[in-house]
Design an enzyme around this catalytic site. Structure first.
Site, mmCIF file in Angstrom:
data_model
loop_
_atom_site.group_PDB
_atom_site.id
_atom_site.type_symbol
_atom_site.label_atom_id
_atom_site.label_comp_id
_atom_site.label_asym_id
_atom_site.label_seq_id
_atom_site.Cartn_x
_atom_site.Cartn_y
_atom_site.Cartn_z
ATOM 1 N N GLU B 60 5.173 -4.003 -0.258
ATOM 2 C CA GLU B 60 4.075 -4.057 -1.227
ATOM 3 C C GLU B 60 3.946 -5.395 -1.918
ATOM 4 O O GLU B 60 2.834 -5.893 -2.109
ATOM 5 C CB GLU B 60 4.203 -2.936 -2.261
ATOM 6 C CG GLU B 60 3.801 -1.564 -1.729
ATOM 7 C CD GLU B 60 4.890 -0.845 -0.955
ATOM 8 O OE1 GLU B 60 6.022 -1.376 -0.893
ATOM 9 O OE2 GLU B 60 4.624 0.247 -0.427
ATOM 10 N N GLN B 82 -0.491 3.100 -1.177
ATOM 11 C CA GLN B 82 -0.549 4.511 -0.763
ATOM 12 C C GLN B 82 -0.533 5.456 -1.965
ATOM 13 O O GLN B 82 -1.208 6.469 -1.977
ATOM 14 C CB GLN B 82 0.608 4.806 0.192
ATOM 15 C CG GLN B 82 0.251 5.831 1.232
ATOM 16 C CD GLN B 82 1.121 5.719 2.457
ATOM 17 O OE1 GLN B 82 2.348 5.780 2.368
ATOM 18 N NE2 GLN B 82 0.518 5.558 3.619
ATOM 19 N N PHE B 83 0.259 5.113 -2.968
ATOM 20 C CA PHE B 83 0.230 5.773 -4.274
ATOM 21 C C PHE B 83 0.344 4.628 -5.296
ATOM 22 O O PHE B 83 1.010 3.636 -5.027
ATOM 23 C CB PHE B 83 1.433 6.703 -4.482
ATOM 24 C CG PHE B 83 1.342 8.052 -3.812
ATOM 25 C CD1 PHE B 83 1.357 8.176 -2.437
ATOM 26 C CD2 PHE B 83 1.273 9.212 -4.576
ATOM 27 C CE1 PHE B 83 1.299 9.427 -1.826
ATOM 28 C CE2 PHE B 83 1.219 10.462 -3.982
ATOM 29 C CZ PHE B 83 1.234 10.573 -2.606
ATOM 30 N N ASP B 85 2.013 4.659 -7.877
ATOM 31 C CA ASP B 85 3.315 4.666 -8.549
ATOM 32 C C ASP B 85 4.122 3.397 -8.286
ATOM 33 O O ASP B 85 4.841 2.923 -9.145
ATOM 34 C CB ASP B 85 4.127 5.883 -8.099
ATOM 35 C CG ASP B 85 3.412 7.168 -8.422
ATOM 36 O OD1 ASP B 85 3.830 7.868 -9.345
ATOM 37 O OD2 ASP B 85 2.395 7.481 -7.755
ATOM 38 N N ILE B 87 3.027 0.441 -7.737
ATOM 39 C CA ILE B 87 2.369 -0.796 -8.173
ATOM 40 C C ILE B 87 3.391 -1.636 -8.940
ATOM 41 O O ILE B 87 3.202 -2.834 -9.152
ATOM 42 C CB ILE B 87 1.138 -0.492 -9.048
ATOM 43 C CG1 ILE B 87 0.240 -1.720 -9.159
ATOM 44 C CG2 ILE B 87 1.546 0.026 -10.419
ATOM 45 C CD1 ILE B 87 -1.107 -1.436 -9.796
ATOM 46 N N HIS B 129 5.648 10.107 -8.052
ATOM 47 C CA HIS B 129 4.388 10.269 -7.305
ATOM 48 C C HIS B 129 3.302 10.886 -8.177
ATOM 49 O O HIS B 129 2.378 11.514 -7.671
ATOM 50 C CB HIS B 129 4.585 11.166 -6.077
ATOM 51 C CG HIS B 129 5.290 10.497 -4.931
ATOM 52 N ND1 HIS B 129 6.638 10.323 -4.893
ATOM 53 C CD2 HIS B 129 4.815 9.965 -3.781
ATOM 54 C CE1 HIS B 129 6.981 9.718 -3.764
ATOM 55 N NE2 HIS B 129 5.887 9.487 -3.066
#
Ligand code: TPP
Ligand code: MG
Lengths: 319, 325
Positions: B60, B82-83, B85, B87, B129
């Protein structure tokens, strides 16, 4: 390498326990009894069993989103695991964690993890702690092939090598991260090749051969405990199910799935133990029946356990 | 008007912008042939090919950072997490790089990147999540933060986000993806930074955004049966905040309930309350009431999660409280 009889038998028992636990979770999830989502370990049993059979009770592991196998192999009681999956108060983590977040320090389990690669630096830190405390403990980080593309993996391996930490990195290469074949997003064929970049040994083994996994892990764990530093082990394996339960399998050729399912890790190993005279057919059968009973009891325990009181959501936090 | 789902709206907005502007490209995890974890890139790979729809390794910091670099040099990347969370992993490239590059370099560079990411709970997905981190990013000067609540808004705002020369964080609530709503066939955009009155009313203002707009509308509907008239203001963008829309509504109803899914401490709701305290205190007939998550990580067990996250009943109780005061 001489492997003690108890260890050989233990590895069969652990693999069977993981297998039956996961088969049950699959059905219970499909029936709507388990909330949230689950990532099953079916097909990869030999990795957790082979690695954890080399560890002491107080050695550490960090796990992943696909963690049930590691946690069972490290000695967890399936009762408290199942209760956690059900979100019950009697679960290992009081229903706060669920499938992706089981931890139990009494068994050295520093947590399954919802963050891909999240456990790798934590295992490295546990190894640093063991080293500075001179405790003689070893840490194992389990993670997937996909996780080996995260910065956390690369930074951790360098750190562990630099400080000769007692840690073993176990990459379970099951070819995919969710729906992406990992060789599309990784240039080196073998994840273990990456070890060279950090000055540590790297080895690729057949992750469906529990004896091969055990031997590689035994050597790496002994090396780590002796103060000779970390190792990266890549175990080639395959997950039978899709990434999470309920995901449609649109991305794997059916022949590939079938081929890997034919290479399943448990039956040939059981056969081997019987042929070697280590177990009789009846003893092997008894082991299997015993784990089935344990899993059934776990389901009953989980079903009959209370949900946590809502206000307990506010506990276990200091800030 | 035809109805499409929120996730289809995201696909349409992205595809239209890719057709319009060859510098728009999409990258993230499983966004190619797989179509995205929530189906938000379905069909893009087939239409635009592997040069513009690029599956990334699970890296990421690397690929969001690449988005920043590519945006600074002529592309308009729409990067998907994708989620949301995690970040946390590319937070450096967002907080220390993307947000600051234009300002720190005296206006000579800009970063027209969009980061799309699913947020939110109510899915028994536990602490890693279920997060909604918009408050943390709304705190950062130089980032725009958008959280649409309907397919119509999602499409119009995403198109604006892609055309925006600033970095935009575009948070999509997982519980909204399957919801449907009217979306015209014709081209339209919605300006970033403008709130929208989702339900006009006279007695109480609810300020909400993302999934909480739906919960607030459901609460308003129930309260209407008791003769209570609730105005629901959907912020749509939490940075920049549409202060005028908030103040106008509060001055009219003189009572304010703020509803957000995320934690209370140092949050978007705290900012809204502060703005009202600074600029419209004299108009208020009752103390502001906030309905938020309790300040703990989101727990797994549904009984715990439901206790921690705001429920419709909490919103109704809050409205009654500001009316009693
Ligand atoms: C930092 C982060 N990125 C992405 C995800 C979403 N995600 C969960 S599991 C997974 C695939 C992981 O692949 P791998 O490491 O190979 O493990 P496997 O699932 O194959 O066991 C992804 C992308 C995540 N949980 N955390
Ligand atoms: Mg994998």
């Amino acid at each position: 390498m001489e492997i003690p009889r108890e260890t050989l038998v233990l590895m069969l028992e652990l693999m069977l326990k993981i297998r039956h636990f996961e088969l049950r979770v699959k059905d219970l999830f499909a029936a709507g009894e388990i909330p949230g989502f689950v990532h099953l370990y079916l097909g990869q049993e030999a990795v957790a069993a082979g690695v954890c059979a080399t560890l002491n009770k107080d050695d550490y592991i960090t796990s992943t989103h696909r963690g049930h196998g590691h946690i069972i192999a490290k000695g967890a009681d399936v009762k408290y695991m199942m209760a956690e999956l059900y979100g019950k108060a009697t679960g290992y983590n009081k229903g706060k964690g669920g499938s992706q977040h089981i931890a139990w320090p009494g068994l050295g389990i520093l947590g399954a993890n919802g963050i891909v690669s999240g456990g790798i630096p934590i295992a490295t830190g546990a190894a640093m702690s063991a080293k500075l405390r001179k405790s003689g403990q070893v840490a194992v980080a389990f993670f997937g092939d996909g996780a080996s593309n995260e910065g956390a993996f690369h930074e951790s391996l360098n750190l562990a090598a630099v400080f000769d930490l007692p840690v073993v990195y176990v990459c379970e290469n099951n070819l995919y991260g969710v729906g992406t074949r990992q060789t599309r997003v990784r240039k080196v064929e073998n994840v273990a090749d990456r070890a060279a970049a950090y000055g540590m040994p790297g080895q690729t083994v057949d992750g469906n051969d529990v004896l091969a996994v055990y031997r590689a892990a035994r050597e790496a764990v002994d090396r780590a405990r002796a103060g000779a530093g970390p190792t990266l082990i890549e175990c080639q394996t395959y997950r039978w199910r899709t990434h999470f339960e309920g995901e449609p399998d649109t991305y794997r050729p059916p022949e590939e799935v079938e081929a890997w399912m034919r290479r399943e890790p448990i039956a040939p190993y059981r056969q081997y133990l019987i042929e070697q005279g280590i177990l009789s057919t009846r003893e092997a059968e008894e082991i299997e029946q015993h784990v089935i009973v344990q899993v059934n009891d776990a389901v009953e325990f989980a079903r009959n356990s209370p949900f946590p009181a809502p206000e307990t959501a506010l506990e276990d936090l200091w800030a | 008007m035809r109805e499409i789902s929120f996730s289809q709206a995201i696909v349409e907005a992205t595809a239209e912008e890719m057709r319009r502007d060859p510098t728009v490209c999409v990258w993230g995890l499983d966004i190619g042939p797989y179509g995205g974890a929530f189906g938000c890139t379905r069909g893009l790979y087939e239409e635009f090919g592997p040069e513009r729809v690029i599956d990334m390794p699970i890296s990421e910091l690397g690929y969001v950072g690449m988005g920043v670099g590519a945006a600074a040099t002529g592309l308009r990347p729409v990067v998907e997490l994708q989620f949301s969370d995690w970040i946390t992993l590319p937070s450096d490239t967002l907080i220390n790089q993307a947000s600051k590059m234009r300002y720190m370099f005296g206006g000579v560079l800009s970063v027209p990147m969009v980061l799309r990411a699913p947020v939110g709970g109510y899915l028994a997905a536990a602490g890693q999540h279920s997060n909604s981190f918009e408050s943390m990013f709304a705190h950062i000067p130089g980032l725009k933060v958008v959280l649409p609540s309907t397919p119509y808004d999602a499409k119009g705002l995403l198109k604006s986000a892609i055309r925006d020369n600033n970095t935009v964080l575009f948070f999509e609530h997982k519980k909204l993806y399957e919801t449907k709503g009217p979306v015209p066939e014709e081209e339209y955009t919605i300006p970033i930074g403008k709130a929208d009155i989702k339900r006009p009313g006279t007695d109480v203002t609810i300020v909400a955004y993302a999934f909480m707009v739906r919960k607030s509308l459901a609460a308003a509907e129930q309260l209407a049966q008791e003769g209570i008239s609730v105005e629901v203001v959907d912020l749509r963008t939490v940075s920049p905040l549409d202060e005028e829309a908030i103040l106008t509504s509060v001055k009219k109803t003189q009572r304010l309930v703020i509803v957000q899914e995320t934690w209370r401490r140092c949050s978007v709701g705290a900012e809204v309350a502060a703005i009202v305290a600074e600029q419209a205190l004299d108009y208020l007939d009752a103390p502001v009431v906030r309905v938020t998550a309790k300040d703990v990580p989101i727990p797994f067990s549904p009984v715990l999660e439901n206790y921690v996250l705001p429920q419709e009943a909490d919103i109704i109780a809050a409205v009654r409280r500001v009316l009693r005061a």
